[in-house]
Scaffold this motif. Structure first.
Motif, PDB file in Angstrom:
ATOM      1  N   VAL A  64      46.086  26.698  41.229  1.00 55.78           N
ATOM      2  CA  VAL A  64      45.339  27.946  41.103  1.00 55.78           C
ATOM      3  C   VAL A  64      44.969  28.437  42.495  1.00 55.78           C
ATOM      4  O   VAL A  64      44.820  27.648  43.422  1.00 55.78           O
ATOM      5  N   ALA A 102      39.641  30.830  37.954  1.00 61.45           N
ATOM      6  CA  ALA A 102      40.315  30.001  36.951  1.00 61.45           C
ATOM      7  C   ALA A 102      39.318  29.415  35.954  1.00 61.45           C
ATOM      8  O   ALA A 102      39.583  29.378  34.748  1.00 61.45           O
ATOM      9  N   TRP A 144      38.389  31.937  33.378  1.00 59.56           N
ATOM     10  CA  TRP A 144      39.483  32.166  32.438  1.00 59.56           C
ATOM     11  C   TRP A 144      39.578  31.018  31.438  1.00 59.56           C
ATOM     12  O   TRP A 144      39.672  31.237  30.232  1.00 59.56           O
ATOM     13  N   TRP A 145      39.550  29.765  31.913  1.00 58.13           N
ATOM     14  CA  TRP A 145      39.654  28.599  31.030  1.00 58.13           C
ATOM     15  C   TRP A 145      38.441  28.464  30.106  1.00 58.13           C
ATOM     16  O   TRP A 145      38.554  27.902  29.010  1.00 58.13           O
ATOM     17  N   LEU A 155      42.659  21.536  37.948  1.00 56.82           N
ATOM     18  CA  LEU A 155      43.007  22.785  38.619  1.00 56.82           C
ATOM     19  C   LEU A 155      42.892  22.554  40.116  1.00 56.82           C
ATOM     20  O   LEU A 155      41.854  22.103  40.595  1.00 56.82           O
ATOM     21  N   GLU A 176      43.477  24.011  44.158  1.00 56.97           N
ATOM     22  CA  GLU A 176      43.772  25.050  45.136  1.00 56.97           C
ATOM     23  C   GLU A 176      44.675  24.526  46.260  1.00 56.97           C
ATOM     24  O   GLU A 176      45.115  25.295  47.102  1.00 56.97           O
ATOM     25  N   ASP A 235      47.498  32.448  32.551  1.00 58.69           N
ATOM     26  CA  ASP A 235      46.282  32.488  33.365  1.00 58.69           C
ATOM     27  C   ASP A 235      46.482  33.406  34.574  1.00 58.69           C
ATOM     28  O   ASP A 235      47.592  33.897  34.812  1.00 58.69           O
ATOM     29  N   ASP A 246      46.951  32.910  37.552  1.00 53.13           N
ATOM     30  CA  ASP A 246      47.894  32.418  38.559  1.00 53.13           C
ATOM     31  C   ASP A 246      49.316  32.268  38.028  1.00 53.13           C
ATOM     32  O   ASP A 246      50.184  31.733  38.710  1.00 53.13           O
TER      33      ASP A 246
END
Length: 108
Positions: free
Chosen positions: A9, A15, A18-19, A51, A53, A95, A97
């Protein structure tokens, strides 16, 4: 035994929001130093997803197949159609990303 998918992500905070729509909550957060990329674990009903980065983690877009009690609620929330498959009723959401999430409820 269990497996935990790791999804790349670009922004953990975006994120997580969203989740959360899929019922996941943050379980842990790790960062080596103050400005380093973040790595976060999320969980829902014992189902875990990580998740990241970190650019070296999870190249490309991932795909997760997620079993839920009510696919129709998820599909309505995201505004996507539900497909009747031989194994389940399912839908697909993406999502921010580009990771694809197929959400399904098994037939009775």
């Amino acid at each position: 035994m269990s497996a935990v998918p790791v999804l790349r992500v670009s922004d953990v905070d975006r994120a997580l929001a969203w989740w959360a729509r899929l019922g996941f909550v943050e379980e842990f957060r790790h960062r080596f130093e103050g400005t380093e990329p973040r790595y976060v674990g999320i969980v829902r009903d014992g189902c875990r997803i990580h998740l990241s980065e970190h650019e070296g983690d999870a190249y490309g877009h991932g795909l997760v197949y997620l079993w839920v009690p009510d696919v129709d609620r998820v599909a309505a929330d995201f505004g996507v159609p539900v497909d009747d498959m031989p194994w389940a009723r399912d839908c697909e959401v993406t999502d921010p990303d580009g990771n694809r999430i197929r959400v399904a409820t098994a037939h009775d």
